[in-house]
Design an enzyme around this catalytic site. Structure first.
Site, PDB file in Angstrom:
ATOM      1  N   LYS A 154       0.826  -1.224   0.000  1.00  0.00           N
ATOM      2  CA  LYS A 154       0.000   0.000   0.000  1.00  0.00           C
ATOM      3  C   LYS A 154       0.858   1.271   0.000  1.00  0.00           C
ATOM      4  CE  LYS A 154      -2.144  -1.870   3.525  1.00  0.00           C
ATOM      5  NZ  LYS A 154      -1.757  -3.281   3.303  1.00  0.00           N
ATOM      6  N   ASP A 174       9.705  -6.557  -5.147  1.00  0.00           N
ATOM      7  CA  ASP A 174       8.683  -7.157  -4.282  1.00  0.00           C
ATOM      8  C   ASP A 174       8.427  -8.539  -4.849  1.00  0.00           C
ATOM      9  OD1 ASP A 174       6.159  -7.855  -2.957  1.00  0.00           O
ATOM     10  OD2 ASP A 174       5.961  -5.724  -2.503  1.00  0.00           O
ATOM     11  N   PRO A 206       7.949  -5.214   5.099  1.00  0.00           N
ATOM     12  CA  PRO A 206       7.817  -5.417   6.545  1.00  0.00           C
ATOM     13  C   PRO A 206       9.121  -5.931   7.165  1.00  0.00           C
ATOM     14  CG  PRO A 206       6.693  -7.172   5.341  1.00  0.00           C
ATOM     15  CD  PRO A 206       7.206  -6.208   4.316  1.00  0.00           C
ATOM     16  N   THR A 232      11.157   4.508   6.228  1.00  0.00           N
ATOM     17  CA  THR A 232       9.970   4.841   7.042  1.00  0.00           C
ATOM     18  C   THR A 232       9.251   3.553   7.434  1.00  0.00           C
ATOM     19  OG1 THR A 232       8.654   5.049   5.034  1.00  0.00           O
ATOM     20  CG2 THR A 232       9.557   7.091   5.942  1.00  0.00           C
ATOM     21  N   SER A 233       9.918   2.411   7.251  1.00  0.00           N
ATOM     22  CA  SER A 233       9.223   1.146   7.494  1.00  0.00           C
ATOM     23  C   SER A 233       9.452   0.640   8.923  1.00  0.00           C
ATOM     24  CB  SER A 233       9.639   0.103   6.455  1.00  0.00           C
ATOM     25  OG  SER A 233       8.833  -1.032   6.575  1.00  0.00           O
ATOM     26  N   ARG A 234      10.558  -0.031   9.157  1.00  0.00           N
ATOM     27  CA  ARG A 234      10.920  -0.465  10.498  1.00  0.00           C
ATOM     28  C   ARG A 234      12.435  -0.343  10.642  1.00  0.00           C
ATOM     29  NH1 ARG A 234       6.497   0.384  11.749  1.00  0.00           N
ATOM     30  NH2 ARG A 234       4.925  -1.020  12.619  1.00  0.00           N
ATOM     31  N   ASP A 258      12.707   7.577   9.695  1.00  0.00           N
ATOM     32  CA  ASP A 258      11.606   7.857  10.614  1.00  0.00           C
ATOM     33  C   ASP A 258      11.543   6.764  11.677  1.00  0.00           C
ATOM     34  OD1 ASP A 258       9.161   9.300  11.396  1.00  0.00           O
ATOM     35  OD2 ASP A 258       8.121   7.472  10.750  1.00  0.00           O
ATOM     36  N   GLU A 263      14.634   2.238  18.658  1.00  0.00           N
ATOM     37  CA  GLU A 263      13.755   3.385  18.939  1.00  0.00           C
ATOM     38  C   GLU A 263      12.884   3.214  20.170  1.00  0.00           C
ATOM     39  OE1 GLU A 263      11.382   3.428  15.238  1.00  0.00           O
ATOM     40  OE2 GLU A 263       9.640   3.005  16.490  1.00  0.00           O
ATOM     41  N   HIS A 295       9.387   8.473  14.335  1.00  0.00           N
ATOM     42  CA  HIS A 295       8.259   7.588  13.996  1.00  0.00           C
ATOM     43  C   HIS A 295       6.956   8.387  13.901  1.00  0.00           C
ATOM     44  CE1 HIS A 295       7.203   3.070  14.002  1.00  0.00           C
ATOM     45  NE2 HIS A 295       6.318   3.739  13.287  1.00  0.00           N
TER      46      HIS A 295
HETATM   47  P1  NAD Z   1       1.848  -3.818   2.899  1.00  0.00           P
HETATM   48  O1  NAD Z   1       1.650  -5.128   3.588  1.00  0.00           O
HETATM   49  O2  NAD Z   1       0.720  -3.228   2.129  1.00  0.00           O
HETATM   50  O3  NAD Z   1       3.101  -3.929   1.910  1.00  0.00           O
HETATM   51  C1  NAD Z   1       4.283  -4.577   2.244  1.00  0.00           C
HETATM   52  C2  NAD Z   1       4.855  -5.092   0.921  1.00  0.00           C
HETATM   53  O4  NAD Z   1       6.160  -5.622   1.206  1.00  0.00           O
HETATM   54  C3  NAD Z   1       4.029  -6.221   0.285  1.00  0.00           C
HETATM   55  O5  NAD Z   1       3.759  -5.916  -1.067  1.00  0.00           O
HETATM   56  C4  NAD Z   1       4.923  -7.448   0.416  1.00  0.00           C
HETATM   57  O6  NAD Z   1       4.787  -8.366  -0.669  1.00  0.00           O
HETATM   58  C5  NAD Z   1       6.305  -6.801   0.403  1.00  0.00           C
HETATM   59  N1  NAD Z   1       7.372  -7.625   0.957  1.00  0.00           N
HETATM   60  C6  NAD Z   1       7.311  -8.578   1.904  1.00  0.00           C
HETATM   61  N2  NAD Z   1       8.528  -9.087   2.107  1.00  0.00           N
HETATM   62  C7  NAD Z   1       9.372  -8.455   1.254  1.00  0.00           C
HETATM   63  C8  NAD Z   1      10.758  -8.551   0.984  1.00  0.00           C
HETATM   64  N3  NAD Z   1      11.521  -9.425   1.613  1.00  0.00           N
HETATM   65  N4  NAD Z   1      11.283  -7.732   0.058  1.00  0.00           N
HETATM   66  C9  NAD Z   1      10.500  -6.853  -0.632  1.00  0.00           C
HETATM   67  N5  NAD Z   1       9.171  -6.716  -0.412  1.00  0.00           N
HETATM   68  C10 NAD Z   1       8.623  -7.512   0.516  1.00  0.00           C
HETATM   69  O7  NAD Z   1       2.352  -2.823   4.024  1.00  0.00           O
HETATM   70  P2  NAD Z   1       2.301  -1.233   3.991  1.00  0.00           P
HETATM   71  O8  NAD Z   1       1.033  -0.768   4.599  1.00  0.00           O
HETATM   72  O9  NAD Z   1       2.711  -0.750   2.662  1.00  0.00           O
HETATM   73  O10 NAD Z   1       3.444  -0.891   5.065  1.00  0.00           O
HETATM   74  C11 NAD Z   1       4.815  -1.127   4.800  1.00  0.00           C
HETATM   75  C12 NAD Z   1       5.602  -1.019   6.090  1.00  0.00           C
HETATM   76  O11 NAD Z   1       5.545   0.341   6.531  1.00  0.00           O
HETATM   77  C13 NAD Z   1       4.962  -1.822   7.232  1.00  0.00           C
HETATM   78  O12 NAD Z   1       5.539  -3.101   7.278  1.00  0.00           O
HETATM   79  C14 NAD Z   1       5.271  -1.014   8.477  1.00  0.00           C
HETATM   80  O13 NAD Z   1       6.395  -1.608   9.092  1.00  0.00           O
HETATM   81  C15 NAD Z   1       5.673   0.354   7.946  1.00  0.00           C
HETATM   82  N6  NAD Z   1       4.848   1.456   8.459  1.00  0.00           N
HETATM   83  C16 NAD Z   1       5.468   2.511   9.044  1.00  0.00           C
HETATM   84  C17 NAD Z   1       4.739   3.587   9.507  1.00  0.00           C
HETATM   85  C18 NAD Z   1       5.404   4.798  10.125  1.00  0.00           C
HETATM   86  O14 NAD Z   1       4.728   5.610  10.768  1.00  0.00           O
HETATM   87  N7  NAD Z   1       6.694   4.989   9.966  1.00  0.00           N
HETATM   88  C19 NAD Z   1       3.348   3.572   9.397  1.00  0.00           C
HETATM   89  C20 NAD Z   1       2.733   2.477   8.774  1.00  0.00           C
HETATM   90  C21 NAD Z   1       3.493   1.422   8.307  1.00  0.00           C
END
Ligand code: NAD
Length: 331
Positions: A154, A174, A206, A232-234, A258, A263, A295
């Site tokens: 997303k 991906d 993730p 901005t992921s983890r 972020d 953290e 974050h």
């Molecule tokens: P999502 O589940 O919609 O998308 C994650 C994508 O990563 C999927 O398309 C999946 O197929 C892919 N994926 C899985 N393993 C992978 C790998 N080894 N290599 C490449 N791609 C891989 O999740 P999202 O809603 O897009 O969120 C993504 C990340 O953002 C979340 O995992 C969360 O940790 C992080 N997040 C951070 C904040 C923030 O405030 N900083 C807020 C929301 C989410």
């Protein structure tokens, strides 16, 4: 349901109280992080609502299950901080908010990048002090750069589109390719091609055992000199010590984060009057080419409203039927 809401701040209460007005769950707020030491606070609550830095390990979950808790309602998308096998073993159902505003996070990626490339934060401070010198503030343009998006779910999909809007060439990795993105002009490729060809790399996959320290000494070595990395992921997707060394050598040109792997000892707290013990983090804050936010990528009015609405709807559904479409399933 009686719900123990951990790690709460004033803004959590505001949005949850607002969303709960017509629903009427009994919300008990705790500022404490959920840990083995604090699990007892939820002893008489059927539901525990937790956030990104709460630690729902085997011991914490066992203690919750000894009380009345049957449901863990994560008020976030990620659930890497929940030991899902232990939750299953103790009969605890875990639900989450799979999407609350991917726009909030994707737009924050651009905010971080623009601060790094145009030093807007530094100009703001200079102008407030009557310093209109442009020394040391030569910017960089995003147009024409090759961008690598890792994880096109997303958030990553929106980020890819934003970079296309800037006039960038966008590559992605991906396991599941998004056909719409391909139609928009995104080219799926392998990770090595991303490391070797991209000027900007943005992480959106993730945190899993397989993605921990995806950015490490070896992968950094394959990247272009002066590469920009945005996370901005983890936090633990990046070996921060390796990034620090790459910044010192100049290999890593810009670093915008972020999230940070340690953290949970820092973020969401006001530590401005304390001696912060994390030397690596504090050293990073001194680099002119590093930009860190605590974050907050998710932190918009729209996202907070959606988080509260979906979390409470998840709890109501579980309460009424014992299941919920946003249940986290393993295996
Ligand atoms: P999502 O589940 O919609 O998308 C994650 C994508 O990563 C999927 O398309 C999946 O197929 C892919 N994926 C899985 N393993 C992978 C790998 N080894 N290599 C490449 N791609 C891989 O999740 P999202 O809603 O897009 O969120 C993504 C990340 O953002 C979340 O995992 C969360 O940790 C992080 N997040 C951070 C904040 C923030 O405030 N900083 C807020 C929301 C989410």
């Amino acid at each position: 349901m009686k719900v123990a809401v951990f790690s709460t701040r004033k803004y959590d209460r505001k949005y949850f109280d607002q969303a709960n007005e017509l629903i009427g769950h009994e919300l008990v707020y705790f500022e404490n992080l959920l840990r083995e030491e604090t699990a007892q606070l939820a002893a008489d609550c059927e539901c525990v609502c937790a956030f990104v830095n709460d630690k729902l390990n085997e011991q914490t979950l066992a203690l919750l299950a000894q009380g009345k808790t049957r449901l863990i309602a994560m008020r976030c998308a990620g659930f890497n901080n929940v030991d899902m096998e232990a939750a299953n073993k103790h009969g605890l159902t875990v639900v989450r908010v799979p999407a609350y505003s991917p726009h909030a996070v994707s737009e924050h990626v651009i905010a971080i990048l623009m601060a790094l490339y145009r030093t807007t934060h530094r100009s703001h401070n200079r102008v407030r002090e009557g310093n209109f010198s442009l020394e040391g503030m030569v910017g960089h343009e995003v147009f024409g750069k090759t961008v690598g998006v890792i994880g096109t779910g997303k958030i990553g999909a929106l980020v890819a589109k934003l970079f296309l809007g800037f006039g960038c060439k966008v590559c992605a990795f991906d396991m599941r390719e998004d056909e719409e993105l391909t139609r928009w002009g995104v080219r799926y490729t392998d990770l090595d091609t991303i490391w070797e060809t991209c000027d900007i790399i943005s992480l959106h996959c993730p945190l899993l055992p397989t993605t921990k320290h995806l950015i490490n000494e070896d992968t950094l070595a394959k990247m272009k000199s002066g590469v920009t990395i945005i996370n901005t992921s983890r936090g633990a997707l990046i070996d921060t010590a390796a990034a620090y060394h790459a910044l010192k050598s100049g290999k890593l040109g810009f670093f915008g984060i972020d999230v940070y792997e340690e953290e949970d000892n820092l973020f969401f707290e006001d530590l401005s009057t304390e001696i912060i013990q994390d030397d690596l983090f504090m050293r990073l804050t001194t680099f002119p080419n590093v930009f860190i936010t605590g974050h907050q990528a998710f932190f918009t009015d729209t996202a907070l409203t959606n988080i509260a609405d979906t979390t409470l709807a998840n709890i109501s559904k579980f309460d009424a039927s014992g299941s919920c479409a946003n249940q986290v399933l393993i295996g």
